[in-house]
Design an enzyme around this catalytic site. Sequence first.
Site, PDB file in Angstrom:
ATOM      1  N   ALA A   8      12.055  41.562  36.060  1.00  0.00           N
ATOM      2  CA  ALA A   8      12.484  42.505  37.102  1.00  0.00           C
ATOM      3  C   ALA A   8      11.719  43.809  37.030  1.00  0.00           C
ATOM      4  CB  ALA A   8      13.984  42.761  36.975  1.00  0.00           C
ATOM      5  N   GLY A  10       8.588  44.267  38.405  1.00  0.00           N
ATOM      6  CA  GLY A  10       7.578  44.361  39.458  1.00  0.00           C
ATOM      7  C   GLY A  10       7.833  45.530  40.404  1.00  0.00           C
ATOM      8  N   ARG A  14       5.555  45.233  48.790  1.00  0.00           N
ATOM      9  CA  ARG A  14       5.657  44.789  50.185  1.00  0.00           C
ATOM     10  C   ARG A  14       7.032  45.051  50.809  1.00  0.00           C
ATOM     11  NH1 ARG A  14       3.399  38.917  48.968  1.00  0.00           N
ATOM     12  NH2 ARG A  14       3.999  39.609  46.880  1.00  0.00           N
ATOM     13  N   LYS A  21      12.709  46.437  44.380  1.00  0.00           N
ATOM     14  CA  LYS A  21      13.011  45.191  45.090  1.00  0.00           C
ATOM     15  C   LYS A  21      14.242  44.489  44.541  1.00  0.00           C
ATOM     16  CE  LYS A  21      10.573  41.194  44.691  1.00  0.00           C
ATOM     17  NZ  LYS A  21       9.371  40.350  44.890  1.00  0.00           N
ATOM     18  N   GLY A 142       2.836  29.718  44.073  1.00  0.00           N
ATOM     19  CA  GLY A 142       1.966  28.940  43.198  1.00  0.00           C
ATOM     20  C   GLY A 142       2.180  27.453  43.484  1.00  0.00           C
ATOM     21  N   ARG A 335      41.275  53.587  55.916  1.00  0.00           N
ATOM     22  CA  ARG A 335      40.438  54.185  54.875  1.00  0.00           C
ATOM     23  C   ARG A 335      41.075  53.988  53.500  1.00  0.00           C
ATOM     24  NH1 ARG A 335      39.761  59.974  57.060  1.00  0.00           N
ATOM     25  NH2 ARG A 335      38.829  60.250  55.001  1.00  0.00           N
ATOM     26  N   LYS A 353      44.575  57.004  55.995  1.00  0.00           N
ATOM     27  CA  LYS A 353      43.896  57.270  54.722  1.00  0.00           C
ATOM     28  C   LYS A 353      44.950  57.630  53.702  1.00  0.00           C
ATOM     29  CE  LYS A 353      43.081  60.887  52.986  1.00  0.00           C
ATOM     30  NZ  LYS A 353      42.827  62.295  52.605  1.00  0.00           N
ATOM     31  N   ASN A 379      59.336  54.109  63.129  1.00  0.00           N
ATOM     32  CA  ASN A 379      58.367  54.030  64.220  1.00  0.00           C
ATOM     33  C   ASN A 379      57.785  55.418  64.467  1.00  0.00           C
ATOM     34  OD1 ASN A 379      57.448  52.091  66.591  1.00  0.00           O
ATOM     35  ND2 ASN A 379      57.716  54.151  67.409  1.00  0.00           N
ATOM     36  N   ALA A 425      59.509  64.414  71.221  1.00  0.00           N
ATOM     37  CA  ALA A 425      58.107  64.318  71.634  1.00  0.00           C
ATOM     38  C   ALA A 425      57.497  65.712  71.712  1.00  0.00           C
ATOM     39  CB  ALA A 425      58.018  63.631  72.992  1.00  0.00           C
TER      40      ALA A 425
HETATM   41  C1  UD1 Z   1       5.314  34.093  41.102  1.00  0.00           C
HETATM   42  C2  UD1 Z   1       4.557  32.937  40.450  1.00  0.00           C
HETATM   43  C3  UD1 Z   1       4.319  31.851  41.479  1.00  0.00           C
HETATM   44  C4  UD1 Z   1       5.638  31.409  42.068  1.00  0.00           C
HETATM   45  C5  UD1 Z   1       6.396  32.599  42.647  1.00  0.00           C
HETATM   46  C6  UD1 Z   1       7.774  32.181  43.069  1.00  0.00           C
HETATM   47  C7  UD1 Z   1       3.186  33.988  38.724  1.00  0.00           C
HETATM   48  C8  UD1 Z   1       1.815  34.393  38.347  1.00  0.00           C
HETATM   49  N1  UD1 Z   1       3.305  33.428  39.930  1.00  0.00           N
HETATM   50  O1  UD1 Z   1       4.462  34.642  42.087  1.00  0.00           O
HETATM   51  O2  UD1 Z   1       3.663  30.749  40.890  1.00  0.00           O
HETATM   52  O3  UD1 Z   1       5.427  30.452  43.085  1.00  0.00           O
HETATM   53  O4  UD1 Z   1       6.546  33.624  41.644  1.00  0.00           O
HETATM   54  O5  UD1 Z   1       8.408  33.223  43.765  1.00  0.00           O
HETATM   55  O6  UD1 Z   1       4.107  34.139  37.956  1.00  0.00           O
HETATM   56  N2  UD1 Z   1       7.206  40.854  37.410  1.00  0.00           N
HETATM   57  C9  UD1 Z   1       7.351  41.605  36.239  1.00  0.00           C
HETATM   58  N3  UD1 Z   1       6.242  42.172  35.679  1.00  0.00           N
HETATM   59  C10 UD1 Z   1       5.003  42.015  36.209  1.00  0.00           C
HETATM   60  C11 UD1 Z   1       4.866  41.243  37.387  1.00  0.00           C
HETATM   61  C12 UD1 Z   1       5.982  40.672  37.962  1.00  0.00           C
HETATM   62  O7  UD1 Z   1       8.448  41.774  35.738  1.00  0.00           O
HETATM   63  O8  UD1 Z   1       4.045  42.563  35.617  1.00  0.00           O
HETATM   64  C13 UD1 Z   1       8.412  40.234  38.002  1.00  0.00           C
HETATM   65  C14 UD1 Z   1       8.674  40.673  39.425  1.00  0.00           C
HETATM   66  O9  UD1 Z   1       9.553  41.804  39.424  1.00  0.00           O
HETATM   67  C15 UD1 Z   1       9.332  39.448  40.043  1.00  0.00           C
HETATM   68  C16 UD1 Z   1       8.768  38.293  39.238  1.00  0.00           C
HETATM   69  O10 UD1 Z   1       8.201  38.856  38.077  1.00  0.00           O
HETATM   70  O11 UD1 Z   1      10.734  39.466  39.897  1.00  0.00           O
HETATM   71  C17 UD1 Z   1       7.711  37.535  40.019  1.00  0.00           C
HETATM   72  O12 UD1 Z   1       6.686  38.418  40.367  1.00  0.00           O
HETATM   73  P1  UD1 Z   1       5.987  38.382  41.795  1.00  0.00           P
HETATM   74  O13 UD1 Z   1       4.938  39.410  41.818  1.00  0.00           O
HETATM   75  O14 UD1 Z   1       6.997  38.383  42.865  1.00  0.00           O
HETATM   76  O15 UD1 Z   1       5.275  36.936  41.697  1.00  0.00           O
HETATM   77  P2  UD1 Z   1       4.759  36.032  42.877  1.00  0.00           P
HETATM   78  O16 UD1 Z   1       3.451  36.542  43.339  1.00  0.00           O
HETATM   79  O17 UD1 Z   1       5.800  35.834  43.876  1.00  0.00           O
HETATM   80 CA    CA Z   2       7.760  36.694  44.227  1.00  0.00          CA
END
Ligand code: UD1
Ligand code: CA
Length: 485
Positions: A8, A10, A14, A21, A142, A335, A353, A379, A425
Amino acid sequence: MRTVIVLAAGVGKRMKSDLPKVLHPVLGRTLVGHVLAAVGAALPGSRVLVVIGRDAERVAEHVAEQAPHAGTVLQAEQRGTGHAVRVALDAVPDDDGPVVVLNGDLPLISPDTLHALVAEHEAARAGVTLLTAAVANPAGAGRIVRDDGGGVARIVEQRDASPAELAINEINAGAYAFDAGALREMLGKISTNNDQGEEYLTDVVGLMVAGGWPVRAHLTADPDETLGCNDRAELAALRATMRARINTRLMLAGVGIVDPATTWIDVTATVAPDAVIEPNTHLRGASLVEPGAVVGPDTSLIDTEVGAGATVVRTHADRARVGPGAMVGPYAYLRPGTVLGAKAKVGTFVETKNAELGEGAKVPHLSYIGDATIGEHSNVGAATVTVNYDGVRKHHTVIGAHARTGADNMFVAPVEVGDGAYTAAGSVIVKDVPPGALGVARGVQRNIDGWVTRRRPGTAAARAAEQALGPVSHEPSGSDEEQAG
Ligand code: UD1
Ligand code: CA
């Protein structure tokens, strides 16, 4: 001991969002919250490590809330999924049990699938068992490259794939179970020799094949489970898939859902059999709907409980409790702190509330009831306001049981109306009304006869009055004739 690593860290570029994310919400949990819930259900007793990076503090806080037993590991620089796992393994003792790795953006993975993946891996003592899916549109994922014998040869990422490999429709889901020793060994061998210059966890698969390790693919029967999300359009698609899945589960359990396409029920909400959910309704958080209740259309409930047989129509309710057989709406706003007794009623254009209504108590029309207790079977007249705020503090209004308060009353709190009391009233009630008394607090009416025919002669009103009164012209009844307006 088994270790589960959730990725988690990343950036989630996008998504174009200030929110990391994995913290984006989908029907009751964040993306990573769904993954952690599946882990908790499928693999209890595992060591759980979440790799964090972007907004690390914020994600760590959320993980602590969502899965207090899970730990976090900081990946300071996001150098790829392989690097993320390497960082996490530094926090795991050597020669430990199997290692499960899950992408943090895999919220639809079911506990059953996760459990089956890990059980298959542990029974086969494979180097790696990976979750795969055959999908109509593999774009972005992948691809699973198989050898002539049908075994897994390696995974190739979209950006590094040849045209022939791009045509493969079996994808890597981002859920894996590894032998810990083999994983450590192969992570030491992966390169950054790819289009993104990152360490790809997926390269471990080909390395294991080369090293003679058994590599297995667990092909899921439900490809929807592998839906990840990289942008907001994918997030919306994922949310719709989850909505359909939740609604189907509830309908098969006996819940009436009139229009599943416009019914959004969080995974954390509970709906009993024979409850009916009308179109365009949202049940969020820990909301609970008991049997025979009807909720909607056009209703949002947040952490709100609706008792058996109650009806809640075109209403927004937040942290409220609606008693059995009660009636709410249309167009009500409940509320926090609203508690409605059995068969109570909150009607049209009513806001409540921190208000408690006893059994059978009614506030049918156009009212604000805040910081108030209303006794059973009382009432409250239309257009009533409990005047709770003196500009600095909030004060409480108490109306007893079996009271009848008139339309257009202001109850200037703190004030109390006794059991069985009435109010007239149009009253502004600033003093307590004893039980059984009639409280009257308004100006005395007087009529000035003939005023219109004298002061507004020739108007339609004057003509209508003359016609109603006949030919005799009326003299003023006193000397206190006034200007209008
Ligand atoms: C990855 C897979 C791909 C697969 C896809 C499924 C790799 C190289 N590729 O691609 O084969 O089909 O998921 O959704 O693994 N993250 C980190 N540290 C990093 C990079 C990523 O913690 O340095 C985490 C991201 O937060 C994410 C997960 O790893 O939760 C996957 O990373 P993401 O960049 O979404 O990989 P994909 O390109 O989707
Ligand atoms: Ca992904």
